[in-house]
Design a protein around this motif. Structure first.
Motif, mmCIF file in Angstrom:
data_model
loop_
_atom_site.group_PDB
_atom_site.id
_atom_site.type_symbol
_atom_site.label_atom_id
_atom_site.label_comp_id
_atom_site.label_asym_id
_atom_site.label_seq_id
_atom_site.Cartn_x
_atom_site.Cartn_y
_atom_site.Cartn_z
ATOM 1 N N SER A 61 -16.189 -11.290 -21.041
ATOM 2 C CA SER A 61 -14.862 -10.737 -20.718
ATOM 3 C C SER A 61 -14.629 -10.553 -19.223
ATOM 4 C CB SER A 61 -14.637 -9.399 -21.443
ATOM 5 O OG SER A 61 -14.655 -9.582 -22.842
ATOM 6 N N TYR A 72 -16.019 -10.856 -31.512
ATOM 7 C CA TYR A 72 -17.211 -10.016 -31.567
ATOM 8 C C TYR A 72 -17.153 -9.201 -32.852
ATOM 9 C CZ TYR A 72 -20.449 -6.235 -30.574
ATOM 10 O OH TYR A 72 -21.474 -5.325 -30.666
ATOM 11 N N LYS A 75 -13.766 -9.377 -34.372
ATOM 12 C CA LYS A 75 -12.613 -8.884 -33.611
ATOM 13 C C LYS A 75 -12.418 -9.724 -32.356
ATOM 14 C CE LYS A 75 -10.710 -4.770 -31.336
ATOM 15 N NZ LYS A 75 -10.930 -3.328 -31.028
ATOM 16 N N ILE A 77 -11.860 -10.340 -28.783
ATOM 17 C CA ILE A 77 -12.015 -9.490 -27.609
ATOM 18 C C ILE A 77 -11.319 -10.072 -26.377
ATOM 19 C CG2 ILE A 77 -14.184 -8.531 -28.438
ATOM 20 C CD1 ILE A 77 -15.650 -10.342 -26.442
ATOM 21 N N LEU A 80 -8.168 -7.589 -25.290
ATOM 22 C CA LEU A 80 -8.350 -6.149 -25.252
ATOM 23 C C LEU A 80 -7.754 -5.551 -23.971
ATOM 24 C CD1 LEU A 80 -12.077 -5.814 -26.431
ATOM 25 C CD2 LEU A 80 -10.009 -5.642 -27.813
ATOM 26 N N GLU A 84 -10.528 -0.829 -23.438
ATOM 27 C CA GLU A 84 -11.277 -1.380 -24.572
ATOM 28 C C GLU A 84 -12.339 -2.361 -24.093
ATOM 29 O OE1 GLU A 84 -8.024 -1.403 -28.219
ATOM 30 O OE2 GLU A 84 -7.880 -2.940 -26.653
ATOM 31 N N THR A 85 -12.010 -3.158 -23.080
ATOM 32 C CA THR A 85 -12.983 -4.092 -22.516
ATOM 33 C C THR A 85 -14.154 -3.339 -21.903
ATOM 34 O OG1 THR A 85 -11.293 -5.764 -22.072
ATOM 35 C CG2 THR A 85 -13.330 -5.924 -20.812
ATOM 36 N N GLU A 87 -15.231 -0.351 -22.715
ATOM 37 C CA GLU A 87 -16.024 0.219 -23.803
ATOM 38 C C GLU A 87 -16.889 -0.856 -24.465
ATOM 39 O OE1 GLU A 87 -16.501 3.223 -24.804
ATOM 40 O OE2 GLU A 87 -14.975 4.347 -23.715
ATOM 41 N N ASN A 88 -16.323 -2.043 -24.642
ATOM 42 C CA ASN A 88 -17.030 -3.106 -25.348
ATOM 43 C C ASN A 88 -18.200 -3.651 -24.543
ATOM 44 O OD1 ASN A 88 -17.101 -4.855 -27.752
ATOM 45 N ND2 ASN A 88 -16.665 -6.510 -26.313
ATOM 46 N N ARG A 89 -18.157 -3.488 -23.226
ATOM 47 C CA ARG A 89 -19.226 -4.029 -22.389
ATOM 48 C C ARG A 89 -20.554 -3.313 -22.608
ATOM 49 N NH1 ARG A 89 -15.604 -5.288 -17.388
ATOM 50 N NH2 ARG A 89 -15.055 -7.443 -17.849
ATOM 51 N N ASN A 91 -21.867 -3.250 -25.391
ATOM 52 C CA ASN A 91 -22.500 -4.093 -26.405
ATOM 53 C C ASN A 91 -22.919 -5.458 -25.869
ATOM 54 O OD1 ASN A 91 -21.837 -2.130 -28.464
ATOM 55 N ND2 ASN A 91 -19.738 -2.881 -28.355
#
Length: 235
Positions: A61, A72, A75, A77, A80, A84-85, A87-89, A91
């Motif tokens: 991202s 992911y 979902k 990504i 986002l 949200e991006t 937060e997702n980082r 993972n």
């Protein structure tokens, strides 16, 4: 590949284009489709300029595809919000080709390793040293390295620090972009063996990028071959 393996991430019809001079368009990735399974390693091999790193930037991202989806856990990504991006980082973590360039030279190893946890408020300041030592043991480095600076370490040791920093967030997927290409052959083998052992210990999923086919074959369960932005072989 067994269908029983959990799918972590999928790239579906990824296209990335850049504007070029005289109204032309440069296509860096052209209809790339890949699937990454939990606990497995997907290797992508190809010559410099084939689109490997551009594809990685979209997976992590750092860049958005012109068209297509990066899923992911099902979902998409790619669309986002910034929050949200961010937060997702947690993972999705990355091991870079040149760890020294990704480290703050003024920070000690203790702070380099625990900075991600501090940013996401997942650790107290009083816990940093213990956590850093735990990570150093995990990548087979002495605990007293917590007080060293990156320039006081060898290339192989710095890459182990890069791996430890990627692990500290307990990510679901680790992207390794040419992680051993700058190392001597003997050190390459040690780092690859470490990556494989960590994968067994923690059921890690790797996306492994390299221009060296022998390295990719050694570590990967599935291999994709890129040429001029297109996945020409996938098995």
């Amino acid at each position: 590949m067994s269908e029983n393996h959990e799918i972590i991430m999928q790239a579906k019809h990824i296209v990335k284009q850049f504007p070029a001079s005289h109204g032309r368009t440069l296509t860096a990735c052209n209809d790339v489709n890949l699937t990454m399974y939990k606990g497995r390693t997907l290797g992508i091999v190809g010559e410099s300029g084939c689109g490997k790193s551009t594809f990685v930037r979209m997976v992590i991202s750092l860049d958005q595809p012109t068209s297509g989806e990066v899923l992911y856990h099902g979902k998409n990504i790619t669309g986002l919000s910034k929050k949200e991006t961010w937060e997702n980082r947690q993972n999705l973590q990355m091991v870079f080709q040149d760890p020294l360039a990704s480290f703050n030279p003024k920070m000690k190893i203790r702070d380099i390793l625990t900075e991600p946890l501090m940013n996401y408020k997942r650790i107290k300041r009083s816990e940093r040293t213990a956590k850093a030592k735990e990570l150093l043991r995990m990548v087979e480095l002495p605990e007293d390295f917590v007080d060293r600076y990156p320039h006081n370490m060898s290339g192989g040791q710095r890459q182990r620090i890069g791996i430890a920093r990627a692990l500290i967030m307990n990510p679901k997927l680790i992207i390794a972009d040419e992680p051993v290409s700058a190392l001597d052959v003997s050190i390459q083998a040690q780092v690859l063996n470490l990556l494989q052992q960590l994968q067994k210990d923690f059921n890690l999923t790797y996306l492994f990028i390299s221009h060296d086919l022998s390295v990719v074959e050694h570590i990967s369960d599935t291999v994709g071959v890129m040429y001029l932005g297109t996945m020409v072989e996938y098995s």
